[in-house]
Design an enzyme around this catalytic site. Structure first.
Site, short mmCIF file in Angstrom:
data_model
loop_
_atom_site.label_atom_id
_atom_site.label_comp_id
_atom_site.label_asym_id
_atom_site.label_seq_id
_atom_site.Cartn_x
_atom_site.Cartn_y
_atom_site.Cartn_z
N LYS A 36 -21.88 17.01 7.80
CA LYS A 36 -20.82 17.04 8.82
C LYS A 36 -20.73 15.71 9.58
O LYS A 36 -19.67 15.36 10.10
CB LYS A 36 -21.07 18.18 9.81
CG LYS A 36 -19.93 18.42 10.77
CD LYS A 36 -18.66 18.85 10.03
CE LYS A 36 -17.54 19.16 11.00
NZ LYS A 36 -16.30 19.51 10.27
N SER B 182 0.85 -1.18 0.00
CA SER B 182 0.00 0.00 0.00
C SER B 182 0.89 1.25 0.00
O SER B 182 1.69 1.44 -0.91
CB SER B 182 -0.95 -0.04 1.19
OG SER B 182 -2.01 0.87 1.03
#
Length: 262
Positions: free
Chosen positions: A142, A89
């Site tokens: 949010k 990764s």
């Protein structure tokens, strides 16, 4: 007449070890070692990166890789990466900053070119515990993926788009840095799989199997290897490293048995 150290050819070796981001590898921690490696009136013959990382933050991976590459291009110094136990990764993202990539063993793990996000859902838990949760926000999104609320389809789509953009950037980075050397198709190379060193070599993700000091001795005969330590783990973590390494080895063995039947 004996030559002084700074008058002799040198090869700088920098070790980058650990998770990328958070309390692990970050550019602000890595920067002193990288700058020291490329410093001097006479640039080093090469900078060797010894990488042992399972990945982490894509932002930090990108920043560290770009800063290494910028210094390499400015000073015209080749960068060679050596994957120790794992370069997966973000760890492989860092390795791709190099001009060549080697695994230190056929058992090294390479790849995991993908993006992952994981979490938990605790919907209804607070009611069962008799706890009232109070959250005030401005902005309708949010509280995306809030673990104490039911998952919304719109949140899943948003996250999928975000992951898609990061994955596309990762793939573009690998294709650019490994141009002309990749031997597998996109479905094989970029599906998130991790490969043993020998398979990674067959797929063109790495260039060979070699140890950094032996590489330096053969490629840059007579040059001094200057070992520059990257960010060091806290003292307690270093004292307990033996136990942590044992756990990591067990996890690696389990992965290999599950993936390759070893």
């Amino acid at each position: 007449m004996k030559l002084r150290f700074w008058q002799r050819d040198r090869v700088a070796l920098v070790r980058l070890d650990g998770v990328i981001g958070g309390r692990g590898l970050r550019w602000e921690k890595v920067r002193p070692a990288v700058e020291k490696a490329f410093a001097g009136r006479r640039p080093p013959k090469a900078v060797l990166l010894v990488i042992n990382s399972p990945g982490g933050s894509p932002m930090e991976s990108d920043v560290i890789a770009r800063e290494i590459r910028r210094r390499a291009d400015t000073r015209k110094v080749p960068v060679i990466a050596f994957v120790e136990q794992i370069g997966a990764s973000g760890g492989y993202w860092l390795a791709c900053a190099a001009d060549e990539i080697f695994v230190m063993s056929p058992m090294s793990l390479v790849g995991s070119i993908g993006v992952i996000s994981a979490g938990f859902g605790f919907v209804g838990l607070m009611d069962r515990l008799g706890v009232e949760r109070r959250v005030l926000t401005r902005g309708v999104n949010k509280m995306r993926l809030d673990p104490f609320q039911p998952e919304r389809d719109s949140d899943r789509e948003w996250l999928a788009d975000l992951q898609g953009d990061i994955h596309a950037a990762f793939v573009a980075h690998v294709k650019d840095r490994r141009r002309g050397r990749l031997k597998g198709d996109d479905d094989t190379l970029f599906n998130g799989d991790v490969f043993l060193g020998q398979r990674a070599l067959e797929l063109g993700l790495v260039d060979g199997v070699e140890l950094p000091h032996r590489y330096a001795e053969q490629r840059y005969k007579g040059a001094t290897v200057q070992v520059i330590h990257g960010p060091r783990k806290p003292l307690l973590a270093r004292l307990l490293r033996g136990g942590a390494d044992a756990v990591a080895d067990d996890l690696t063995d389990s992965l290999l048995r599950a993936r390759y039947g070893l």
